[in-house]
Scaffold this active site. Sequence first.
Site, PDB file in Angstrom:
ATOM      1  N   ARG A   1       3.095  -6.261 -22.306  1.00 44.30           N
ATOM      2  CA  ARG A   1       1.998  -6.734 -21.539  1.00 44.30           C
ATOM      3  C   ARG A   1       1.813  -8.152 -21.362  1.00 44.30           C
ATOM      4  O   ARG A   1       1.404  -8.513 -20.188  1.00 44.30           O
ATOM      5  CB  ARG A   1       0.805  -6.045 -22.269  1.00 44.30           C
ATOM      6  CG  ARG A   1      -0.499  -6.629 -21.984  1.00 44.30           C
ATOM      7  CD  ARG A   1      -1.795  -5.794 -22.340  1.00 44.30           C
ATOM      8  NE  ARG A   1      -1.596  -5.388 -23.774  1.00 44.30           N
ATOM      9  CZ  ARG A   1      -1.860  -6.174 -24.861  1.00 44.30           C
ATOM     10  NH1 ARG A   1      -2.258  -7.469 -24.621  1.00 44.30           N
ATOM     11  NH2 ARG A   1      -1.890  -5.552 -26.148  1.00 44.30           N
TER      12      ARG A   1
ATOM     13  N   TYR B   1     -11.521  -3.694   3.022  1.00 41.70           N
ATOM     14  CA  TYR B   1     -11.137  -2.544   2.393  1.00 41.70           C
ATOM     15  C   TYR B   1     -12.073  -1.880   1.594  1.00 41.70           C
ATOM     16  O   TYR B   1     -12.774  -2.539   0.746  1.00 41.70           O
ATOM     17  CB  TYR B   1      -9.685  -2.792   1.277  1.00 41.70           C
ATOM     18  CG  TYR B   1      -9.417  -1.613   0.726  1.00 41.70           C
ATOM     19  CD1 TYR B   1      -8.938  -0.572   1.293  1.00 41.70           C
ATOM     20  CD2 TYR B   1      -9.066  -1.667  -0.711  1.00 41.70           C
ATOM     21  CE1 TYR B   1      -8.492   0.842   0.644  1.00 41.70           C
ATOM     22  CE2 TYR B   1      -8.708  -0.547  -1.420  1.00 41.70           C
ATOM     23  CZ  TYR B   1      -8.578   0.356  -0.771  1.00 41.70           C
ATOM     24  OH  TYR B   1      -7.955   1.812  -1.420  1.00 41.70           O
TER      25      TYR B   1
ATOM     26  N   ASP C   1      -7.572 -12.170   0.383  1.00 38.11           N
ATOM     27  CA  ASP C   1      -6.721 -11.101   0.297  1.00 38.11           C
ATOM     28  C   ASP C   1      -5.769 -11.070   1.386  1.00 38.11           C
ATOM     29  O   ASP C   1      -6.231 -11.131   2.889  1.00 38.11           O
ATOM     30  CB  ASP C   1      -7.775  -9.613   0.598  1.00 38.11           C
ATOM     31  CG  ASP C   1      -7.057  -8.430   0.281  1.00 38.11           C
ATOM     32  OD1 ASP C   1      -5.579  -8.517   0.558  1.00 38.11           O
ATOM     33  OD2 ASP C   1      -7.540  -7.456  -0.087  1.00 38.11           O
TER      34      ASP C   1
ATOM     35  N   LYS D   1       1.631  -2.487  -0.078  1.00 41.25           N
ATOM     36  CA  LYS D   1       1.700  -2.584   1.168  1.00 41.25           C
ATOM     37  C   LYS D   1       2.911  -3.334   1.925  1.00 41.25           C
ATOM     38  O   LYS D   1       4.014  -2.914   1.412  1.00 41.25           O
ATOM     39  CB  LYS D   1       0.250  -2.851   1.933  1.00 41.25           C
ATOM     40  CG  LYS D   1      -0.684  -2.358   1.233  1.00 41.25           C
ATOM     41  CD  LYS D   1      -1.053  -1.042   1.775  1.00 41.25           C
ATOM     42  CE  LYS D   1      -2.105  -0.236   0.723  1.00 41.25           C
ATOM     43  NZ  LYS D   1      -2.921  -0.818  -0.209  1.00 41.25           N
TER      44      LYS D   1
HETATM   45  C1  LIG Z   1      -6.606  -5.090   2.078  1.00 39.16           C
HETATM   46  C2  LIG Z   1      -6.420  -4.419   0.791  1.00 39.16           C
HETATM   47  N1  LIG Z   1      -6.847  -4.910  -0.227  1.00 39.16           N
HETATM   48  C3  LIG Z   1      -6.795  -4.354  -1.515  1.00 39.16           C
HETATM   49  C4  LIG Z   1      -6.239  -2.926  -1.513  1.00 39.16           C
HETATM   50  C5  LIG Z   1      -6.081  -2.350  -2.688  1.00 39.16           C
HETATM   51  O1  LIG Z   1      -4.811  -2.149  -3.265  1.00 39.16           O
HETATM   52  P1  LIG Z   1      -4.176  -1.184  -4.145  1.00 39.16           P
HETATM   53  O2  LIG Z   1      -4.339   0.191  -3.516  1.00 39.16           O
HETATM   54  O3  LIG Z   1      -2.826  -1.536  -4.381  1.00 39.16           O
HETATM   55  O4  LIG Z   1      -5.217  -0.967  -5.372  1.00 39.16           O
HETATM   56  C6  LIG Z   1      -5.775  -2.356  -0.451  1.00 39.16           C
HETATM   57  C7  LIG Z   1      -5.397  -1.046  -0.520  1.00 39.16           C
HETATM   58  O5  LIG Z   1      -5.365  -0.237   0.465  1.00 39.16           O
HETATM   59  C8  LIG Z   1      -5.904  -3.112   0.975  1.00 39.16           C
HETATM   60  O6  LIG Z   1      -5.724  -2.241   2.153  1.00 39.16           O
END
Ligand SMILES: Cc1ncc(COP(=O)(O)O)c(C=O)c1O
Length: 390
Positions: A57, A109, A181, A206
């Site tokens: 961890r 998101y 992000d 992604k």
């Molecule tokens: C722009 C964006 N940020 C954060 C996330 C969250 O990531 P995760 O699905 O890996 O938890 C996503 C998921 O689709 C996303 O598209």
Amino acid sequence: MYRNLDMGKKQLKFNSRTIHGGQAPDAAYGAVMPPIYQTSTYAQSTPGGHKGYEYSRSANPTRTALESSLASIENGNYGLAFGSGLAAIDAVIKLLSPGDEVISTSDLYGGSYRIFKTIFEKYGIVFHFVGMQDTVEIAKHISVKTKLIWVETPTNPMMNIIDIKSVSQLARKHKILLAVDNTFATPYLQLPLDLGADIVMHSATKYLGGHSDVVLGALVVRDKELAEQLYFIQNASGAVCGPMDSFLVLRGIKTLHVRMQRHCENARAIAEFLANHPKIENVFWPGFPDHPNHEVAKRQMKDFGGMISFVPKGGHYQEAIKIVEKLQLFTLAESLGGVESLAGHPASMTHASIPKEVREKSGVVDALIRLSVGIEDKEDLIEDLRQAIE
Ligand SMILES: Cc1ncc(COP(=O)(O)O)c(C=O)c1O
């Protein structure tokens, strides 16, 4: 304690760093790819007498290899990998205390909106969701309680572009942390830390992973103290990723630059096809010269990315559903950024956790379709869209 490796590779250019950044052949047998250290614990010769790793961890060598690569490709000093993008977001918000305020992009998101509103508001953190194309709007919400600005750019799914440099100047003036992000753009297209951000966040699920086979999240920072705070949260809360998943994302990163080039090229062809199609009302893609944030996108990004949203003529929900059901090469699925093309219906899928009236304010109408353009032959992708639309 950090285990990020530098390996003196900072001087390499971006494409070389995706392959070599923070990496060295494994010390035991010279394995070129870091082995998957599938272990929870490490032998000690005497209490505290270990070789740098005690418990997975806290740190694991395969995760270290990934975290070093992440730091390298984002031009940061410290990388931290988590069990998902949302676990990485969770760690950032845990830097805050009750009463603190966050200004967030309004069009973001759905899962980010959900964790902010339904988890962290309960603990007394206040979120303001603001259209960030104009920094004046952000400034209106700043108070002494503002501790964090959360930017997503390009925004998901409306493809608005936020000027990271301008927001960072505002944040710096008020001593507010800025987190970006960078999931949609990736460091191939934009480098938020170079533009003044303090924290870069990724859903590595992604484009970084790139093959739709892993869920993983990441943070990268430059400041040592901030890195220590985030590392404390990562270890104390425990939302780390496993060694196999770390390996998969590390492998994905090695081809990020070539994949992104093709994602961008294919998306351009598809955006132009859609924009010229008589049955399409609106196409959202920052590469169009008449996109409201095109100039910022040109300045801040190397290309315009692989994501496109569009609304069929008439703007009817039923029309959008018919199109996504008829697609054959594009798979109707959540997620994005993999080698294969995906189509999504944000209102009922990725953004269903945002109340209808809130999401419609940012343009996420029921007829909106979002495409994650893969790296297949663009002619095949266009043909698939043509048959589904016509
Ligand atoms: C722009 C964006 N940020 C954060 C996330 C969250 O990531 P995760 O699905 O890996 O938890 C996503 C998921 O689709 C996303 O598209």
